[in-house]
Scaffold this active site. Structure first.
Site, PDB file in Angstrom:
ATOM      1  N   ARG A 101      -1.765   6.766  -6.049  1.00 56.21           N
ATOM      2  CA  ARG A 101      -2.761   5.726  -6.373  1.00 56.21           C
ATOM      3  C   ARG A 101      -4.153   6.345  -6.393  1.00 56.21           C
ATOM      4  O   ARG A 101      -4.357   7.496  -6.008  1.00 56.21           O
ATOM      5  CB  ARG A 101      -2.714   4.599  -5.348  1.00 56.21           C
ATOM      6  CG  ARG A 101      -3.055   5.047  -3.938  1.00 56.21           C
ATOM      7  CD  ARG A 101      -2.965   3.909  -2.958  1.00 56.21           C
ATOM      8  NE  ARG A 101      -3.381   4.314  -1.626  1.00 56.21           N
ATOM      9  CZ  ARG A 101      -3.500   3.482  -0.590  1.00 56.21           C
ATOM     10  NH1 ARG A 101      -3.217   2.201  -0.751  1.00 56.21           N
ATOM     11  NH2 ARG A 101      -3.890   3.925   0.588  1.00 56.21           N
ATOM     12  N   ASN A 155      -5.136  15.994  -2.064  1.00 55.28           N
ATOM     13  CA  ASN A 155      -5.850  14.719  -2.139  1.00 55.28           C
ATOM     14  C   ASN A 155      -5.436  13.733  -1.046  1.00 55.28           C
ATOM     15  O   ASN A 155      -6.162  12.781  -0.785  1.00 55.28           O
ATOM     16  CB  ASN A 155      -5.617  14.084  -3.512  1.00 55.28           C
ATOM     17  CG  ASN A 155      -6.213  12.689  -3.616  1.00 55.28           C
ATOM     18  OD1 ASN A 155      -7.420  12.519  -3.655  1.00 55.28           O
ATOM     19  ND2 ASN A 155      -5.348  11.673  -3.639  1.00 55.28           N
ATOM     20  N   ASP A 188       5.955  12.501   3.780  1.00 50.90           N
ATOM     21  CA  ASP A 188       4.873  12.216   4.715  1.00 50.90           C
ATOM     22  C   ASP A 188       4.319  13.543   5.200  1.00 50.90           C
ATOM     23  O   ASP A 188       4.874  14.164   6.106  1.00 50.90           O
ATOM     24  CB  ASP A 188       5.391  11.385   5.885  1.00 50.90           C
ATOM     25  CG  ASP A 188       4.311  11.078   6.916  1.00 50.90           C
ATOM     26  OD1 ASP A 188       3.134  11.409   6.652  1.00 50.90           O
ATOM     27  OD2 ASP A 188       4.652  10.513   7.975  1.00 50.90           O
ATOM     28  N   TYR A 209     -12.743  10.294   9.776  1.00 53.16           N
ATOM     29  CA  TYR A 209     -12.596  10.673   8.373  1.00 53.16           C
ATOM     30  C   TYR A 209     -13.628  11.735   8.003  1.00 53.16           C
ATOM     31  O   TYR A 209     -13.302  12.759   7.400  1.00 53.16           O
ATOM     32  CB  TYR A 209     -12.761   9.440   7.494  1.00 53.16           C
ATOM     33  CG  TYR A 209     -12.645   9.703   6.007  1.00 53.16           C
ATOM     34  CD1 TYR A 209     -11.399   9.762   5.395  1.00 53.16           C
ATOM     35  CD2 TYR A 209     -13.783   9.876   5.218  1.00 53.16           C
ATOM     36  CE1 TYR A 209     -11.289   9.997   4.031  1.00 53.16           C
ATOM     37  CE2 TYR A 209     -13.679  10.109   3.865  1.00 53.16           C
ATOM     38  CZ  TYR A 209     -12.428  10.166   3.272  1.00 53.16           C
ATOM     39  OH  TYR A 209     -12.336  10.411   1.927  1.00 53.16           O
ATOM     40  N   ILE A 251      -7.563   8.102  -6.703  1.00 55.18           N
ATOM     41  CA  ILE A 251      -7.983   9.400  -7.219  1.00 55.18           C
ATOM     42  C   ILE A 251      -6.782  10.301  -7.487  1.00 55.18           C
ATOM     43  O   ILE A 251      -6.754  11.009  -8.497  1.00 55.18           O
ATOM     44  CB  ILE A 251      -8.964  10.063  -6.234  1.00 55.18           C
ATOM     45  CG1 ILE A 251     -10.287   9.287  -6.198  1.00 55.18           C
ATOM     46  CG2 ILE A 251      -9.222  11.513  -6.622  1.00 55.18           C
ATOM     47  CD1 ILE A 251     -11.247   9.750  -5.112  1.00 55.18           C
ATOM     48  N   LYS A 262     -12.921  15.718   6.846  1.00 55.60           N
ATOM     49  CA  LYS A 262     -13.391  16.250   5.569  1.00 55.60           C
ATOM     50  C   LYS A 262     -14.367  17.413   5.771  1.00 55.60           C
ATOM     51  O   LYS A 262     -14.403  18.356   4.966  1.00 55.60           O
ATOM     52  CB  LYS A 262     -14.036  15.143   4.738  1.00 55.60           C
ATOM     53  CG  LYS A 262     -13.058  14.048   4.305  1.00 55.60           C
ATOM     54  CD  LYS A 262     -11.922  14.609   3.469  1.00 55.60           C
ATOM     55  CE  LYS A 262     -11.038  13.511   2.902  1.00 55.60           C
ATOM     56  NZ  LYS A 262      -9.965  14.042   2.027  1.00 55.60           N
TER      57      LYS A 262
END
Length: 259
Positions: free
Chosen positions: A23, A98, A70, A164, A25, A168
């Site tokens: 889904r 991604n 997973d 998050y 990006i 990143k």
């Protein structure tokens, strides 16, 4: 008349694996890479979404396969690599990392160990394990391209998503390290750092008038990005048009980080 020279932006004959490819990006990247000529494998935890992506690619006349996995689980990377080897004995030429989650939206003081662990297990640890396994054949052949999907949150403070952002930021540092280590081994490693893109992950932000106005006001272009606007730069970085680019982060942010 001589035949036209092949464009360096094409990916004909190459095999691309996209994690988190069901889904948003990831889906857009899978379709864009296929459109550029690559054979595509998509993986995520949701088989139904992957099958829809594969069907969309096949309808365009390109080859694709779904490999539900997973990557956040301890054995996820090994399972994916084994399945990929069975399908592509020579391995992938392109890896787009991604896959990411961001289930915790709250202040840092409310970030508990379970939320921290779950986010890091997918966004960073799973990505590292997948990269080690999938890139081994690339390094053996002396050719390959990796694109890691980071975020402007690696460089700019995005409130209430600390785990998050941390994942990143670590992935951005890893991108630079791998690029330097692998530069003379023929494998290029770059990152794409989006701002707020209109996907399921940002749906709650987009639905909130207050948060949507904050994003639009903070973004010089005045809007959310679209998944296709991230996918095109990914194709570029995977192609020979970017043959002298490694260790860089391409910001796809509507001007956010320029301010």
């Amino acid at each position: 008349m001589s035949a036209a020279a092949p464009t360096p932006f094409r990916l004909d004959g190459r095999r691309a694996l996209i994690t988190g490819g069901g889904r948003g990006i990831g889906r857009a990247c899978a379709l864009a890479l296929a459109h550029a000529g690559a054979e595509v494998a998509v993986t995520s935890r949701t088989a139904g979404q992957l099958e829809e992506v594969v069907a969309a690619i096949q309808e365009l006349g390109h080859r694709a396969v779904a490999m539900p996995t997973d990557i956040g689980s301890a054995g996820g990377a090994d399972e994916l690599a084994d399945r990929l080897h069975a399908h592509w004995p020579d391995g992938a030429d392109i890896l787009v990392n991604n896959a990411a989650i961001s289930p915790h939206v709250d202040a840092v003081e409310n970030l508990d160990d379970d939320a921290w662990t779950s986010i890091l297990s997918v966004n960073l640890e799973g990505t590292v394990r997948v990269t080690r396994r999938i890139c081994a054949p690339m390094l053996a052949r002396g050719r390959g391209a990796v694109v890691n999907m980071t975020s402007i949150g690696a460089d700019r403070a995005l409130p209430r998503i600390a785990a998050y952002n941390a994942s990143k930021g670590a992935l951005a540092a890893l991108t630079r390290t791998m690029a330097v280590e692998w530069a003379q081994r023929g494998v290029r490693v770059n990152a794409v750092a989006p701002a707020y893109i209109e996907t399921e992950m940002t749906a709650a932000v987009h639905r909130s008038d207050k948060l949507r106005r904050w994003v639009e006001g903070r973004t010089p272009m005045g809007r959310f990005g679209q998944p296709d606007e991230v996918a095109a730069p990914v194709v570029f970085l995977c192609s020979d048009a970017a043959s002298y680019i490694t260790g860089t982060t391409l910001y796809v942010d509507g001007g956010w980080t320029a301010g």
